[in-house]
Design a protein around this motif. Sequence first.
Motif, short mmCIF file in Angstrom:
data_model
loop_
_atom_site.label_atom_id
_atom_site.label_comp_id
_atom_site.label_asym_id
_atom_site.label_seq_id
_atom_site.Cartn_x
_atom_site.Cartn_y
_atom_site.Cartn_z
N ASN A 177 0.86 -1.17 0.00
CA ASN A 177 0.00 0.00 0.00
C ASN A 177 0.91 1.24 0.00
OD1 ASN A 177 -1.79 2.14 0.80
ND2 ASN A 177 -3.21 0.59 1.59
N THR A 178 0.63 2.18 -0.89
CA THR A 178 1.54 3.33 -1.03
C THR A 178 1.05 4.56 -0.26
OG1 THR A 178 0.38 4.02 -3.02
CG2 THR A 178 2.34 2.63 -3.33
N ASP A 179 -0.05 4.44 0.47
CA ASP A 179 -0.60 5.57 1.23
C ASP A 179 0.40 6.00 2.32
OD1 ASP A 179 -2.05 7.29 2.85
OD2 ASP A 179 -3.90 6.13 2.72
N LEU A 180 0.85 7.25 2.24
CA LEU A 180 1.87 7.71 3.19
C LEU A 180 1.35 7.83 4.62
CD1 LEU A 180 3.78 10.38 1.05
CD2 LEU A 180 4.58 8.12 1.77
N ARG A 181 0.02 7.84 4.78
CA ARG A 181 -0.51 7.83 6.15
C ARG A 181 -0.08 6.55 6.86
NH1 ARG A 181 -6.78 8.47 5.58
NH2 ARG A 181 -6.33 6.91 4.02
N LEU A 182 0.08 5.47 6.09
CA LEU A 182 0.52 4.20 6.68
C LEU A 182 1.98 4.28 7.08
CD1 LEU A 182 -1.21 1.53 4.39
CD2 LEU A 182 -2.11 2.68 6.40
N ALA A 183 2.80 4.92 6.23
CA ALA A 183 4.22 5.07 6.56
C ALA A 183 4.39 5.88 7.84
CB ALA A 183 4.94 5.74 5.40
N ARG A 184 3.55 6.88 8.00
CA ARG A 184 3.60 7.77 9.16
C ARG A 184 3.38 7.01 10.49
NH1 ARG A 184 3.00 9.66 13.26
NH2 ARG A 184 2.19 11.66 14.01
N THR A 185 2.66 5.86 10.40
CA THR A 185 2.31 5.15 11.64
C THR A 185 3.52 4.50 12.32
OG1 THR A 185 1.81 3.08 10.49
CG2 THR A 185 -0.01 4.65 10.79
N GLU A 186 4.65 4.47 11.62
CA GLU A 186 5.86 3.94 12.25
C GLU A 186 6.10 4.64 13.60
OE1 GLU A 186 7.83 1.43 11.02
OE2 GLU A 186 8.88 1.59 12.92
N TRP A 187 5.83 5.93 13.64
CA TRP A 187 6.08 6.70 14.87
C TRP A 187 4.89 6.61 15.82
CZ3 TRP A 187 7.83 8.25 10.05
CH2 TRP A 187 9.21 8.26 9.90
N SER A 188 3.73 6.22 15.31
CA SER A 188 2.57 6.02 16.20
C SER A 188 2.78 4.79 17.08
CB SER A 188 1.29 5.83 15.37
OG SER A 188 1.12 6.91 14.49
N ILE A 189 3.56 3.83 16.59
CA ILE A 189 3.86 2.64 17.40
C ILE A 189 4.56 3.08 18.69
CG2 ILE A 189 5.15 0.45 17.47
CD1 ILE A 189 5.03 0.53 14.33
N THR A 190 5.51 3.98 18.54
CA THR A 190 6.24 4.50 19.71
C THR A 190 5.28 5.12 20.71
OG1 THR A 190 8.16 4.95 18.34
CG2 THR A 190 8.04 6.13 20.42
N VAL A 191 4.34 5.91 20.21
CA VAL A 191 3.39 6.59 21.10
C VAL A 191 2.54 5.56 21.85
CG1 VAL A 191 1.46 8.22 21.20
CG2 VAL A 191 3.39 8.67 19.67
N ALA A 192 2.07 4.53 21.13
CA ALA A 192 1.24 3.49 21.77
C ALA A 192 2.04 2.75 22.84
CB ALA A 192 0.73 2.52 20.72
N LEU A 193 3.31 2.48 22.55
CA LEU A 193 4.12 1.72 23.52
C LEU A 193 4.52 2.59 24.72
CD1 LEU A 193 6.31 -0.40 21.09
CD2 LEU A 193 4.36 -1.13 22.46
N GLU A 194 4.71 3.87 24.48
CA GLU A 194 5.02 4.76 25.60
C GLU A 194 3.84 4.77 26.57
OE1 GLU A 194 5.40 8.15 28.13
OE2 GLU A 194 3.79 7.89 26.70
N ARG A 195 2.65 4.79 25.99
CA ARG A 195 1.42 4.77 26.79
C ARG A 195 1.34 3.46 27.59
NH1 ARG A 195 -2.75 8.34 28.11
NH2 ARG A 195 -4.27 7.03 29.11
N ALA A 196 1.67 2.37 26.91
CA ALA A 196 1.62 1.05 27.57
C ALA A 196 2.61 1.02 28.74
CB ALA A 196 1.96 -0.05 26.57
N ALA A 197 3.81 1.56 28.53
CA ALA A 197 4.81 1.58 29.60
C ALA A 197 4.27 2.36 30.81
CB ALA A 197 6.11 2.18 29.10
N GLN A 198 3.65 3.48 30.52
CA GLN A 198 3.05 4.29 31.61
C GLN A 198 2.01 3.48 32.38
OE1 GLN A 198 1.27 8.16 31.17
NE2 GLN A 198 2.71 8.64 29.53
N GLU A 199 1.14 2.79 31.62
CA GLU A 199 0.07 2.01 32.26
C GLU A 199 0.64 0.84 33.06
OE1 GLU A 199 -3.36 2.36 31.96
OE2 GLU A 199 -3.56 3.91 30.43
N LEU A 200 1.80 0.33 32.61
CA LEU A 200 2.44 -0.76 33.35
C LEU A 200 3.23 -0.23 34.55
CD1 LEU A 200 3.74 -3.02 30.42
CD2 LEU A 200 2.01 -3.65 32.11
#
Lengths: 135, 352
Positions: free
Chosen positions: B327-350
């Motif tokens: 898929n060439t949609d750049l919104r998907l490429a952008r999500t590489e950095w969203s993974i970091t945000v989700a995991l930072e949140r998880a670390a906080q919750e843990l």
Amino acid sequence: MTLTSSDILKRLADTIRNDIGPAVSDEYIRTQAFMASVILSKLSKQLDLEAAHNLAEEADVEELKLRLQTVLSDSPPSVQYQLNNFLQQSHIMPLTSLLTALHEWGVNNSEASDALGLIRPVLRADIDRRMEIAT
Amino acid sequence: MSKKPTAEVSADDLEIIISNYLAKRLEVSGNVSISDLTRIAVGWSHETWLFDADWLNNDGEHQRLELCLRRDPGNALLREASDLEEQFKVLKCLEKTDVPSPKAYWLELDSGTLGAPALIMEKIPGECPSPWRKEGRKFYTDAAKREVLPKSFVDALCSIHNVDWRSCGLDFLGVPAMGKDFALAEIAKWQSLITDSAHPGHPILADLIGWLISNAPSTERLTLVHGAYRTGNVLIKSDKVSAVLDWELQVIGDPMYDVAYMLTELNREDTDLLSNVVPRDLFFRRYEANTGIEIDEDKCRYFQLLYAMRSAAFWMSAAGLYAQSKNTDLRLARTEWSITVALERAAQELGY
């Protein structure tokens, strides 16, 4: 005066955001231009910070290696195997398999719990560094 | 709105394809006129097109249907987790219930018919302001003050949790055993998406998954669960929910899974209103009274961590689709950095 790769990417990002994107009438393509700008900005930041981040990660990993060897000296073979794998590396990724093994061993176990207590601050520091780029 | 051609078909071609298809389906001898064909430029999964169809029946009387077409372009986010056939079957089952949802008309799995696997359903009147935009949040803040939408929004969720899912045929979704099965099955589902993404991940994810498995709660009451019940996924008309949309993540499972999604801070911005529109005390009071289900906040906190895992899995899948050139949609490429945000949140919750 020579621009660094990071500077070039930053300038490209600004041009796409401020000049190219607004000139595009199709909403989908305009969104793609905006996304390209966002991605280039992040890559620029990543290039800027990469060397410092790698050094910090390596320092954290070296210290963690020493401490984990003491805490996990009596751990089961599955944990020992993953620990040994981690000891041969200079980055945090092998901690994925070690953490899985620790959770399978059981975090109610005091050694596993102690190991988690040592690993988590290192992961926190790593995610904080990544957040400098992500946000 | 965008008229961007999809990989398979342009808007002009699609108009002809739909017209021919409906003429056959509706057994019309003359032309079926398609108007206002517009692709909605939101959502990352299936393509969504809105249009009106007009024709004369065999007695010469004017007929009209306002319709919505969902197409599977073959490279969309979550397409493995939610296929159109399942969505169609769910909508058919919901027609027998009180859940406000669009009527499903036709399903075509053969790509030759509508250019890609597709379903056609009713276009329900209403608007869907984005809660992630300033004007959308203002819409919900104003609606909250009028006090009608908050109640309707809670009632629509209650209607989902009150569905007699077995009698209306929704057990085809799979029924977990009482106990930890539901939570463990959800973890396994998102683990599978992570594996398929071929993304290297991060050790925080392993820590999170280990914690989720060790602390899986017991489910003692099963309901239909929407899986993404929030503003932005419902249509609103005259301050009432006219339709619940996005039937892509539904399961038979623990109702607290949806309640946790209502309670999470991730689904609101700059407000204490749940999902940007419902006062917390109103939600607790009305939900418990209408469903007879007591809200278990501890379980909700667990499910919020499961959502952190799910978010990471979504973003890893999205980034993977781009990395693998599917898929060439750049919104998907952008999500590489969203993974970091989700995991930072998880670390906080843990707790770290």
